[in-house]
Motif scaffolding. Structure first.
Motif, PDB file in Angstrom:
ATOM      1  N   LEU A   1      -4.722   6.627  -9.907  1.00 23.58           N
ATOM      2  CA  LEU A   1      -3.744   6.973  -8.869  1.00 23.58           C
ATOM      3  C   LEU A   1      -2.407   7.400  -9.467  1.00 23.58           C
ATOM      4  O   LEU A   1      -1.468   7.706  -8.739  1.00 23.58           O
ATOM      5  CB  LEU A   1      -3.519   5.766  -7.937  1.00 23.58           C
ATOM      6  CG  LEU A   1      -4.758   5.285  -7.198  1.00 23.58           C
ATOM      7  CD1 LEU A   1      -4.423   4.121  -6.281  1.00 23.58           C
ATOM      8  CD2 LEU A   1      -5.355   6.424  -6.376  1.00 23.58           C
TER       9      LEU A   1
ATOM     10  N   ARG B   1      -9.282   7.846  -1.546  1.00 16.43           N
ATOM     11  CA  ARG B   1      -9.884   8.178  -0.257  1.00 16.43           C
ATOM     12  C   ARG B   1      -8.988   9.085   0.579  1.00 16.43           C
ATOM     13  O   ARG B   1      -9.455  10.049   1.181  1.00 16.43           O
ATOM     14  CB  ARG B   1     -10.191   6.893   0.523  1.00 16.43           C
ATOM     15  CG  ARG B   1     -11.039   7.094   1.751  1.00 16.43           C
ATOM     16  CD  ARG B   1     -11.436   5.757   2.357  1.00 16.43           C
ATOM     17  NE  ARG B   1     -10.319   5.104   3.012  1.00 16.43           N
ATOM     18  CZ  ARG B   1     -10.023   5.240   4.310  1.00 16.43           C
ATOM     19  NH1 ARG B   1     -10.772   5.995   5.067  1.00 16.43           N
ATOM     20  NH2 ARG B   1      -8.981   4.614   4.820  1.00 16.43           N
ATOM     21  N   LYS B   2      -7.692   8.773   0.614  1.00 16.99           N
ATOM     22  CA  LYS B   2      -6.809   9.526   1.504  1.00 16.99           C
ATOM     23  C   LYS B   2      -6.134  10.704   0.807  1.00 16.99           C
ATOM     24  O   LYS B   2      -5.327  11.401   1.438  1.00 16.99           O
ATOM     25  CB  LYS B   2      -5.737   8.585   2.061  1.00 16.99           C
ATOM     26  CG  LYS B   2      -6.301   7.625   3.086  1.00 16.99           C
ATOM     27  CD  LYS B   2      -5.214   6.671   3.547  1.00 16.99           C
ATOM     28  CE  LYS B   2      -5.764   5.691   4.568  1.00 16.99           C
ATOM     29  NZ  LYS B   2      -4.889   4.546   4.726  1.00 16.99           N
TER      30      LYS B   2
ATOM     31  N   THR C   1       3.236   1.423  -7.151  1.00 17.55           N
ATOM     32  CA  THR C   1       2.766   0.473  -8.162  1.00 17.55           C
ATOM     33  C   THR C   1       1.288   0.222  -7.934  1.00 17.55           C
ATOM     34  O   THR C   1       0.811   0.320  -6.804  1.00 17.55           O
ATOM     35  CB  THR C   1       3.475  -0.885  -8.021  1.00 17.55           C
ATOM     36  OG1 THR C   1       3.198  -1.400  -6.710  1.00 17.55           O
ATOM     37  CG2 THR C   1       4.956  -0.765  -8.211  1.00 17.55           C
ATOM     38  N   ASN C   2       0.554  -0.055  -8.987  1.00 18.77           N
ATOM     39  CA  ASN C   2      -0.824  -0.511  -8.831  1.00 18.77           C
ATOM     40  C   ASN C   2      -1.045  -1.703  -9.742  1.00 18.77           C
ATOM     41  O   ASN C   2      -0.351  -1.866 -10.729  1.00 18.77           O
ATOM     42  CB  ASN C   2      -1.822   0.603  -9.126  1.00 18.77           C
ATOM     43  CG  ASN C   2      -1.911   1.584  -7.974  1.00 18.77           C
ATOM     44  OD1 ASN C   2      -1.556   2.744  -8.097  1.00 18.77           O
ATOM     45  ND2 ASN C   2      -2.337   1.096  -6.825  1.00 18.77           N
ATOM     46  N   MET C   3      -2.039  -2.484  -9.371  1.00 20.63           N
ATOM     47  CA  MET C   3      -2.173  -3.792  -9.994  1.00 20.63           C
ATOM     48  C   MET C   3      -3.553  -3.958 -10.619  1.00 20.63           C
ATOM     49  O   MET C   3      -4.538  -3.492 -10.060  1.00 20.63           O
ATOM     50  CB  MET C   3      -1.967  -4.843  -8.895  1.00 20.63           C
ATOM     51  CG  MET C   3      -1.997  -6.238  -9.379  1.00 20.63           C
ATOM     52  SD  MET C   3      -0.460  -7.051  -8.911  1.00 20.63           S
ATOM     53  CE  MET C   3      -0.994  -8.693  -8.698  1.00 20.63           C
TER      54      MET C   3
ATOM     55  N   ILE D   1     -13.054  -6.388  -8.655  1.00 18.88           N
ATOM     56  CA  ILE D   1     -13.938  -5.227  -8.579  1.00 18.88           C
ATOM     57  C   ILE D   1     -14.788  -5.369  -7.319  1.00 18.88           C
ATOM     58  O   ILE D   1     -15.422  -6.405  -7.127  1.00 18.88           O
ATOM     59  CB  ILE D   1     -14.859  -5.162  -9.823  1.00 18.88           C
ATOM     60  CG1 ILE D   1     -14.030  -5.135 -11.106  1.00 18.88           C
ATOM     61  CG2 ILE D   1     -15.791  -3.967  -9.755  1.00 18.88           C
ATOM     62  CD1 ILE D   1     -13.121  -3.968 -11.227  1.00 18.88           C
ATOM     63  N   PHE D   2     -14.791  -4.343  -6.459  1.00 23.92           N
ATOM     64  CA  PHE D   2     -15.538  -4.433  -5.200  1.00 23.92           C
ATOM     65  C   PHE D   2     -17.028  -4.547  -5.514  1.00 23.92           C
ATOM     66  O   PHE D   2     -17.619  -3.608  -6.056  1.00 23.92           O
ATOM     67  CB  PHE D   2     -15.263  -3.226  -4.317  1.00 23.92           C
ATOM     68  CG  PHE D   2     -13.804  -3.072  -4.002  1.00 23.92           C
ATOM     69  CD1 PHE D   2     -13.113  -4.067  -3.322  1.00 23.92           C
ATOM     70  CD2 PHE D   2     -13.103  -1.948  -4.405  1.00 23.92           C
ATOM     71  CE1 PHE D   2     -11.757  -3.931  -3.052  1.00 23.92           C
ATOM     72  CE2 PHE D   2     -11.754  -1.807  -4.131  1.00 23.92           C
ATOM     73  CZ  PHE D   2     -11.082  -2.806  -3.446  1.00 23.92           C
TER      74      PHE D   2
ATOM     75  N   ARG E   1      -9.324   2.153 -12.239  1.00 25.97           N
ATOM     76  CA  ARG E   1      -9.115   2.244 -10.799  1.00 25.97           C
ATOM     77  C   ARG E   1      -7.629   2.328 -10.456  1.00 25.97           C
ATOM     78  O   ARG E   1      -7.231   3.032  -9.523  1.00 25.97           O
ATOM     79  CB  ARG E   1      -9.738   1.013 -10.132  1.00 25.97           C
ATOM     80  CG  ARG E   1      -9.664   1.020  -8.639  1.00 25.97           C
ATOM     81  CD  ARG E   1     -10.379  -0.150  -8.066  1.00 25.97           C
ATOM     82  NE  ARG E   1      -9.652  -1.403  -8.318  1.00 25.97           N
ATOM     83  CZ  ARG E   1     -10.090  -2.595  -7.944  1.00 25.97           C
ATOM     84  NH1 ARG E   1     -11.245  -2.711  -7.325  1.00 25.97           N
ATOM     85  NH2 ARG E   1      -9.383  -3.675  -8.195  1.00 25.97           N
ATOM     86  N   ALA E   2      -6.822   1.600 -11.211  1.00 24.13           N
ATOM     87  CA  ALA E   2      -5.377   1.633 -10.958  1.00 24.13           C
ATOM     88  C   ALA E   2      -4.756   2.906 -11.535  1.00 24.13           C
ATOM     89  O   ALA E   2      -3.913   3.546 -10.897  1.00 24.13           O
ATOM     90  CB  ALA E   2      -4.725   0.393 -11.559  1.00 24.13           C
TER      91      ALA E   2
ATOM     92  N   ASN F   1       0.812  -1.222   0.000  1.00 22.80           N
ATOM     93  CA  ASN F   1       0.000   0.000   0.000  1.00 22.80           C
ATOM     94  C   ASN F   1       0.843   1.268   0.000  1.00 22.80           C
ATOM     95  O   ASN F   1       0.323   2.368  -0.123  1.00 22.80           O
ATOM     96  CB  ASN F   1      -0.990   0.004   1.178  1.00 22.80           C
ATOM     97  CG  ASN F   1      -0.299  -0.185   2.510  1.00 22.80           C
ATOM     98  OD1 ASN F   1       0.893  -0.494   2.561  1.00 22.80           O
ATOM     99  ND2 ASN F   1      -1.022   0.001   3.593  1.00 22.80           N
ATOM    100  N   LYS F   2       2.151   1.125   0.147  1.00 25.97           N
ATOM    101  CA  LYS F   2       3.022   2.304   0.135  1.00 25.97           C
ATOM    102  C   LYS F   2       3.888   2.345  -1.124  1.00 25.97           C
ATOM    103  O   LYS F   2       4.745   3.198  -1.268  1.00 25.97           O
ATOM    104  CB  LYS F   2       3.951   2.278   1.366  1.00 25.97           C
ATOM    105  CG  LYS F   2       3.203   2.302   2.691  1.00 25.97           C
ATOM    106  CD  LYS F   2       2.972   3.732   3.144  1.00 25.97           C
ATOM    107  CE  LYS F   2       2.531   3.790   4.594  1.00 25.97           C
ATOM    108  NZ  LYS F   2       1.183   3.217   4.784  1.00 25.97           N
TER     109      LYS F   2
ATOM    110  N   PHE G   1     -11.803   4.476  -5.278  1.00 21.50           N
ATOM    111  CA  PHE G   1     -11.449   3.805  -4.015  1.00 21.50           C
ATOM    112  C   PHE G   1     -10.097   4.263  -3.475  1.00 21.50           C
ATOM    113  O   PHE G   1      -9.957   4.598  -2.306  1.00 21.50           O
ATOM    114  CB  PHE G   1     -11.445   2.288  -4.234  1.00 21.50           C
ATOM    115  CG  PHE G   1     -11.343   1.504  -2.961  1.00 21.50           C
ATOM    116  CD1 PHE G   1     -12.473   1.072  -2.300  1.00 21.50           C
ATOM    117  CD2 PHE G   1     -10.101   1.201  -2.407  1.00 21.50           C
ATOM    118  CE1 PHE G   1     -12.384   0.359  -1.124  1.00 21.50           C
ATOM    119  CE2 PHE G   1     -10.006   0.485  -1.224  1.00 21.50           C
ATOM    120  CZ  PHE G   1     -11.155   0.064  -0.587  1.00 21.50           C
ATOM    121  N   GLY G   2      -9.094   4.304  -4.345  1.00 21.41           N
ATOM    122  CA  GLY G   2      -7.738   4.624  -3.896  1.00 21.41           C
ATOM    123  C   GLY G   2      -7.516   6.101  -3.604  1.00 21.41           C
ATOM    124  O   GLY G   2      -6.466   6.481  -3.083  1.00 21.41           O
TER     125      GLY G   2
END
Lengths: 301, 371, 266
Positions: free
Chosen positions: B159, B110-111, B86-88, B95-96, B155-156, B82-83, B107-108
């Motif tokens: 970010l 959020r912060k 890279t995204n996958m 998919i949620f 989604r990836a 999570n740090k 989703f990603g």
């Protein structure tokens, strides 16, 4: 690597995390199930001397009494006979239902059927048994109803406070238990296997006998065990509808513990009952395994 | 054909001597890789070769025993998934199911410091980029396979990772959809300029999409080259066999006056160069490989451009645009496959007919006999 | 299949017949439970209001069922997660033992717990019933939660983690919402089982009876039988209501996870 390092590594590994996660539940079962079961076993070799006092010298006297006294033997045999009959009746009656839901119901309606079959199971067991007492009684629902419509001239008396009533009531209570495992086994059968059998020239009946039935065998074995094991220790049904001639071993265990204050003898009866059940269950599983051509173990899919 | 230009500049991802074991199983063996900024890189190999493990090691989902994984010159040891920059895109897309399409894409975020409106805008832009404009409010479980794949991409990418990791992203799609997505992925990668690392077991997919391909067998990278080199100059018989179709014939190689002469069963003697031997010149017993399209069946009146060999047609497999012929050269038991483009007005040849095969010595690749 | 269907319908009628008798006699004015029915009355339900001892038993049962349900569900979550996500040494044996109360006769569980509690010098009470009920409810909770966790694709959690969430926030944002229907279903089922359970409560309840234990004592008095039918009606209706809600949540969970429903809790 030191021992501490090894431990740290283990608890970060998949196995370690799994162990940690399962441990609260496992510990609970250990404390509240394993320890009491061991305790029962130990106490069966003791002698009661006071309300809460025991002579803890090892003795086989309880086993001698339990195995030689005709009363206990009769109760044990009756329990075996009742649960054997109940198992036979429930499984035989359940198989066509499971078969119908698996093969005769549209897929989208299957879960509704299964749900309808299982609902009564979730209602109070005590109330369901009590209702059978009310139904089967001398002045009960069945007799009064039959009298009212003129089907009989005087009340039937052979249906309450005897073994028949116990068998009817238990067969009713355990019906869903027998249906579910058979249904699951039937659902797992690849439908093309049945088409293959027809294609190879077998009739519907022979296909059922040569393909469906052997593949359903593990479900039948599970159904038999899941009905047989708990019924042998049933307390409520014989107590409410069995009368003096319909009592079973669980009633005697309760009497020994709560009325006669002879916990060691009660424990002995409990241990013997569990042993007999375990032996029969294992023998049956081995036989079932053989009958199913050994396919109970290595499940497909 | 021009080889796609390899991106230059310093490596974005560097792997050095990465080793991993699962118990006794050696999952990754001495992995050394440099992947550049903006490169479309593929990890190719049969199932169980360690390609997914390697991808998950870069993502931070798997530990490794020793070696270095560096992204932007920063050591990634101890940096959790999570740090990492890279995204996958997961094989199952992940998919949620309890969120809408837009919530999935956002989703990603959020912060992130963005305002709510900015986050929505970013997510909507990402959806537009993957061709799902206006799908934001749909329930995730109502999407088709191809749409799920696009949502996973959006989604990836929203970010803006330095590296996008794709784990067999097209394997769940049917053939048509897969071919369409291959082209779209290439375009998308050029558009965003992010480094893509793709895991696949499909050699055709790897050839179509990648700037460079690393072929893996049993936890080891056996060859890492651009697609054309990999296809034309495989370093071993195994790589040659895995990528496309390669015919093999036994041969012997000798040196004569500073030249190498190969004597190939059924084809005769020919001079070869060191360049045709990717793993060095194997003097003595050798194996010669050649692709089906480097051979041509000669029709009446045609003459060979280089060399010619007599053969018999054993089998004809008609594909519409192509015909595959299995032919036997004189004195060789094993048939050799030849692929011919079907041209209007030219008949497909018959089984059992004698034939003349044109071949060129330059198309041969020479391996050692044992490899 | 036609004759099988008629058989199945007859079978269902046989299964439900006793339960359908409950309201029939609960609203019948005769004090004798027999046909023919006389006239409609709600008297027996009013009688229930006067049985103050029963109210205590009801409260006691609610307290016990609520606590047991929560404890069994928490223990169930741990075990179901361990069993579906991880492999650990002795997994089959450990899980098999935890699930054992599913087939063990309740009288065995009851007497063995009783003997240990008395031997250790404690007195029985609500706490010991809770302990016993938690033990027998846990396997049911595990069965439900296991299918909830098994239908959860592990790469969903990895995706959340990959998108920048911590393990804790991943659990909160992804895992929990997706298994929540299973958790609610497990809570409701455990609550229902504990609420209806008689034998363990009978042995371990001490001075304050639970509702089924009180009901059992009512059954000895013919005068109270119509009131028993009334109370039974209420309990059965409540059970069915809870089970239908539980089934609703279980199905919603399966639908969310994009699965085809195959039916049944077990």
């Amino acid at each position: 690597m030191t021992f501490g390092d090894k431990m740290r590594r283990f608890f970060r590994s998949e196995q370690g995390v799994g162990m940690m996660l399962v441990s609260p539940t496992a510990l609970y079962a250990l404390l509240l199930l394993a320890v009491p079961l061991v305790a029962i076993f130990v106490i069966s070799f003791w002698t009661q001397t006071g309300v809460r006092d025991f002579d803890t010298t090892f003795t086989l006297a309880n086993y001698k009494e339990a195995l030689t006294d005709p009363l206990y033997r009769q109760l044990m045999l009756r329990s075996l006979m009742v649960s054997g009959l109940v198992t036979l009746i429930t499984v035989v009656l359940a198989f066509p239902i499971a078969y119908f839901v698996s093969f005769g119901v549209k897929p989208e309606h299957k879960s509704l059927w299964i749900f309808l079959i299982t609902i009564p199971f979730w209602t109070s067991y005590l109330i369901r048994v009590f209702l059978w007492k009310v139904i089967l009684g001398y002045n009960g629902v069945l007799n009064s109803g039959l009298l009212a419509v003129g089907a009989i001239d005087e009340p039937l008396s052979f249906i309450l406070y005897n073994v028949n009533a116990v068998i009817i009531t238990l067969a009713h209570a355990y019906a869903p238990f027998a249906i579910l495992p058979i249904f699951v086994a039937l659902e797992k059968i690849d439908r093309s296997l049945l088409e293959a059998s027809r294609d190879l020239g077998e009739s519907r009946t022979m296909t059922f006998l040569r393909v469906t039935l052997p593949l359903a065998a593990p479900g039948v074995v599970a159904a038999v065990l899941i009905v047989f094991i708990p019924t042998i220790g049933d307390y409520v049904t014989p107590r409410l509808v069995g009368g003096p001639g319909g009592l079973m071993i669980a009633n005697m265990i309760q009497t020994q513990f709560l009325r006669l204050n002879n916990a060691p003898l009660g424990a002995t009866l409990a241990v013997l009952a569990m042993l007999i059940v375990a032996v029969i269950a294992i023998v049956f599983m081995l036989l079932g395994n053989k009958a199913a051509g050994g396919n109970t173990g290595g499940r497909r899919k | 054909m021009t080889i796609k230009k390899k991106p230059s500049g310093p490596a974005l991802i560097t792997l050095q001597k990465v080793e991993k074991h699962y118990g006794d199983y050696h999952a990754l063996r001495d992995i050394n890789l440099e992947i550049g900024q903006g490169e479309f890189f593929s990890l190719l190999g049969p199932s169980g070769c360690g390609k997914t493990t390697l991808l998950r090691t870069i993502a931070g989902f798997e530990d490794y025993d020793s070696g270095y994984v560096m992204i932007s010159s920063k050591d990634m040891r101890g940096v959790p998934a999570n740090k990492r920059p890279t995204n996958m895109v997961f094989q199952s897309y992940a998919i949620f199911p309890h969120l809408t399409v837009l919530q999935n894409v956002a989703f990603g975020l959020r912060k992130s410091a963005m305002s709510k409106a900015e986050k929505t805008k970013a997510a909507e832009d990402a959806l537009e980029m993957v061709g799902l404009k206006g799908y934001g409010h749909r329930a995730a479980h109502a999407l088709s396979g191809g749409q799920r794949q696009r949502v996973a991409l959006a989604r990836a990418l929203v970010l803006k990772p330095k590296v996008l990791l794709l784990d067999e992203p097209l394997s769940a799609l049917d053939r048509k959809m897969r071919e369409q997505m291959q082209v779209e992925l290439i375009k998308l990668q050029r558009e965003v300029g992010i480094t893509f690392i793709l895991v696949t077991h499909d050699q055709e997919e790897a050839l179509v999409m990648s700037d460079r391909i690393a072929v893996m067998f049993e936890g080891e990278i056996v060859q890492c080259d651009d697609p054309e080199v990999l296809y034309r100059k495989p370093k071993s018989k195994r790589v040659a066999d895995f990528i496309g179709v390669m015919n093999f014939l036994p041969a012997t190689v000798r040196e004569e006056g500073g030249k190498y002469i190969a004597s190939v069963a059924g084809l005769g003697e020919t001079e070869i160069t060191g360049e045709q031997c990717p793993a060095g010149v194997p003097l003595g017993e050798a194996t010669v490989g050649f692709r089906p399209e480097t051979l041509t069946l000669l029709y009446e009146g045609q003459t060979a451009t280089h060399r010619e060999a007599p053969a018999t047609i054993e089998e004809v497999v008609y594909y519409g645009d192509m015909t595959y012929y299995d032919v036997k050269f004189e004195g060789v038991d094993k048939p050799v496959r030849i692929s011919m483009r079907n041209i209007f007005g030219r008949d497909v040849l018959d089984v059992g007919a004698p034939a003349r095969v044109s071949w060129s010595p330059g198309a041969l690749v020479v391996f050692g006999a044992g490899e | 299949m036609k004759s099988l269907k008629s058989y199945a319908i007859l079978y269902l009628i046989f299964l439900y017949a006793p339960i359908f008798l409950l309201p029939l006699f609960a609203f019948n004015s005769s004090t004798v439970i027999a046909f023919p029915l006389t006239s409609f009355t709600t008297e027996w339900f009013t009688t229930l209001l006067t049985l103050t001892e029963m109210h205590g038993a009801l409260l006691n049962s609610l307290k016990i069922a609520l606590t047991s349900a929560v404890l069994a569900t928490i223990l169930g979550i741990f075990a179901a997660m361990a069993a579906t996500r991880y492999t650990f040494p002795g997994q089959r044996g450990i899980m098999g033992f935890i699930m054992l109360p599913l087939v063990l006769p309740e009288i065995i569980v009851a007497v063995s717990l009783l003997i240990v509690i008395l031997r250790m010098g404690f007195n029985t009470g609500a706490w010991s019933v809770i302990a016993g009920h938690t033990l027998i409810c846990t396997p049911f909770a595990i069965a439900i939660l296991q299918s909830a966790f098994a239908s959860l694709d592990p790469s969903l959690e990895e995706a959340a983690y990959d998108l920048g969430e911590t393990p804790a926030s991943t659990f909160r944002l992804v895992t929990l919402p997706l298994v929540m229907p299973g958790i609610i279903s497990a809570l409701l089922i455990s609550f229902t089982i504990s609420m209806d359970e008689f034998i363990i409560a009978f042995f371990l309840t001490g001075a304050e009876p639970t509702l089924p234990v009180y009901l059992f004592s009512m059954m000895r008095f013919p005068k109270l039988l119509p009131a028993v039918m009334a109370l039974g009606t209420i309990l059965v209706v409540l059970s069915i209501l809870l089970i239908v809600i539980a089934e609703f949540f279980r199905r919603r969970g399966a639908k969310r996870a994009g699965l085809k429903d195959t039916g049944g809790f077990l």
